[in-house]
Scaffold this motif. Structure first.
Motif, PDB file in Angstrom:
ATOM      1  N   UNK A  40       6.906  -3.225   0.167  1.00 17.87           N
ATOM      2  CA  UNK A  40       7.268  -3.954  -0.892  1.00 17.87           C
ATOM      3  C   UNK A  40       6.435  -3.622  -2.200  1.00 17.87           C
ATOM      4  N   UNK A  41       5.115  -3.109  -1.936  1.00 15.06           N
ATOM      5  CA  UNK A  41       4.246  -2.539  -3.285  1.00 15.06           C
ATOM      6  C   UNK A  41       5.181  -1.222  -3.736  1.00 15.06           C
ATOM      7  N   UNK A  42       5.688  -0.239  -2.817  1.00 15.29           N
ATOM      8  CA  UNK A  42       6.333   0.792  -3.315  1.00 15.29           C
ATOM      9  C   UNK A  42       7.680   0.384  -3.963  1.00 15.29           C
ATOM     10  N   UNK A  43       8.295  -0.689  -3.399  1.00 18.72           N
ATOM     11  CA  UNK A  43       9.727  -1.081  -4.262  1.00 18.72           C
ATOM     12  C   UNK A  43       9.309  -1.567  -5.354  1.00 18.72           C
ATOM     13  N   UNK A  97       9.170  11.639  -8.673  1.00 19.27           N
ATOM     14  CA  UNK A  97       8.531  12.625  -7.751  1.00 19.27           C
ATOM     15  C   UNK A  97       7.211  12.731  -8.355  1.00 19.27           C
ATOM     16  N   UNK A  98       6.905  12.925  -9.391  1.00 21.12           N
ATOM     17  CA  UNK A  98       5.514  13.035 -10.014  1.00 21.12           C
ATOM     18  C   UNK A  98       4.785  11.754  -9.513  1.00 21.12           C
ATOM     19  N   UNK A  99       5.337  10.753  -9.416  1.00 21.44           N
ATOM     20  CA  UNK A  99       4.476   9.298  -9.220  1.00 21.44           C
ATOM     21  C   UNK A  99       4.041   9.347  -7.484  1.00 21.44           C
ATOM     22  N   UNK A 100       5.132   9.859  -6.839  1.00 17.21           N
ATOM     23  CA  UNK A 100       5.033   9.991  -5.423  1.00 17.21           C
ATOM     24  C   UNK A 100       4.018  10.855  -4.957  1.00 17.21           C
ATOM     25  N   UNK A 101       4.097  12.045  -5.667  1.00 22.08           N
ATOM     26  CA  UNK A 101       3.261  13.179  -5.416  1.00 22.08           C
ATOM     27  C   UNK A 101       1.511  12.996  -5.865  1.00 22.08           C
ATOM     28  N   UNK A 248      -2.876   3.559  -2.418  1.00 20.95           N
ATOM     29  CA  UNK A 248      -2.913   3.345  -1.048  1.00 20.95           C
ATOM     30  C   UNK A 248      -1.776   2.503  -0.294  1.00 20.95           C
ATOM     31  N   UNK A 249      -1.493   1.371  -0.997  1.00 20.01           N
ATOM     32  CA  UNK A 249      -0.527   0.740  -0.732  1.00 20.01           C
ATOM     33  C   UNK A 249       0.777   1.402  -0.900  1.00 20.01           C
ATOM     34  N   UNK A 250       0.937   1.644  -2.285  1.00 22.25           N
ATOM     35  CA  UNK A 250       2.278   2.521  -2.606  1.00 22.25           C
ATOM     36  C   UNK A 250       2.686   3.524  -1.620  1.00 22.25           C
ATOM     37  N   UNK A 251       1.683   4.213  -1.055  1.00 23.82           N
ATOM     38  CA  UNK A 251       1.879   5.391  -0.040  1.00 23.82           C
ATOM     39  C   UNK A 251       1.878   4.696   1.226  1.00 23.82           C
ATOM     40  N   UNK A 252       3.064   3.942   1.387  1.00 24.55           N
ATOM     41  CA  UNK A 252       3.083   3.205   2.857  1.00 24.55           C
ATOM     42  C   UNK A 252       3.338   4.146   3.920  1.00 24.55           C
TER      43      UNK A 252
END
Length: 268
Positions: A40-43, A97-101, A248-252
């Protein structure tokens, strides 16, 4: 007179769908509705980040419209539709992609401005500055509950998500303000450079955003940069604890972390 037709200013359904996704994800994070709070945080972060990218590019286009470039309306830039951008890869895909990496917010140039229609160097500089200023405003909005002291009763997951979103907006504002070819910071100073210098720098513009991202992977540079970001966020009463757990939550996909409760913890 700078204007655009009603159709050219009509908000795109694509943008409205993004806002709806962000709203639903905010509700899911707030109520802890999802079985996976990290998802949910990722979304929320991704949809909110893309919404901010649309607003970033809209600010460029709207400022250009008032500066004399009526073509931005015909190109669909005033509809907030990310599919209308001239470089979808640079404006949407790479920033996500930059955000995820690396948890780094770095929007790229995406709207084509007919600069010959703009008169005055100050107007050219303002058009380029409008994007990063939008990120600054977005950061102030998402951190408002922190610096207004209105976080009592706010669920921990939502608090951390807001903090991580603020970090992204702040990194986007600062990095994109660097006077590096291809970034908005260079667009601010470019009108004040000689024609010879501009021609010499022009070939490097497509690689500026990648060069900045590459330099940030140098450990010493990365540490110094995020120390500066943490200092600014601390001034807005957002702590490293908040941003750390938000990421940390974002990287589910790495597994849902066991987050300690804030009860009894004093955040300085």
């Amino acid at each position: 007179m700078s204007t655009a037709t009603r159709g050219e200013r009509r908000v795109s359904p694509v943008f409205l769908a993004l806002v709806a996704i962000m709203a639903v994800s905010i509700w899911a994070v707030w109520t802890d509705f999802s079985a996976s709070p990290g998802f949910a945080v990722f979304l929320f972060i991704v949809s909110g980040w893309v919404v901010s990218l649309c607003l970033h590019e809209y600010a460029h286009a709207r400022t250009a419209l008032h500066g004399g470039d009526l073509s931005v309306g015909a190109r669909g830039y005033l509809t907030l539709d990310p599919l209308k951008y001239t470089h979808a890869l640079l404006s949407i895909v790479l920033p996500v992609i930059f955000v995820i990496m690396g948890g780094i917010g770095l929007p790229g140039g995406a709207v084509f401005i007919e600069r010959h229609r703009i008169r005055g160097r100050w107007r050219h500089s303002l058009i380029s500055a409008a994007g990063p200023l939008t990120n600054v405003l977005f950061a102030l909005v998402v951190t408002a509950p922190f610096w207004l002291g209105a976080m009592d009763g706010v669920p921990d997951h939502f608090r951390y998500a807001l903090a991580f979103m603020a970090q992204l907006q702040l990194t986007a504002a600062i990095l994109n303000s660097l006077p590096v070819p291809g970034l908005d910071g260079y667009g601010v100073v470019e009108p004040w450079l000689s024609y010879k210098v501009r021609r010499q720098v022009e070939p490097f513009a497509p690689f500026g955003i990648l060069a900045v991202f590459g330099i940030l992977w140098i450990p010493e540079v990365n540490i110094a940069f995020f120390d500066m970001i943490d200092a600014v966020l601390h001034g807005l009463r957002v702590t490293e604890w908040d941003t750390y757990w938000g990421q940390q939550l974002f990287r589910f996909w790495e597994g849902t972390p066991e987050i300690p409760s804030l009860t009894g913890i004093v955040l300085d």
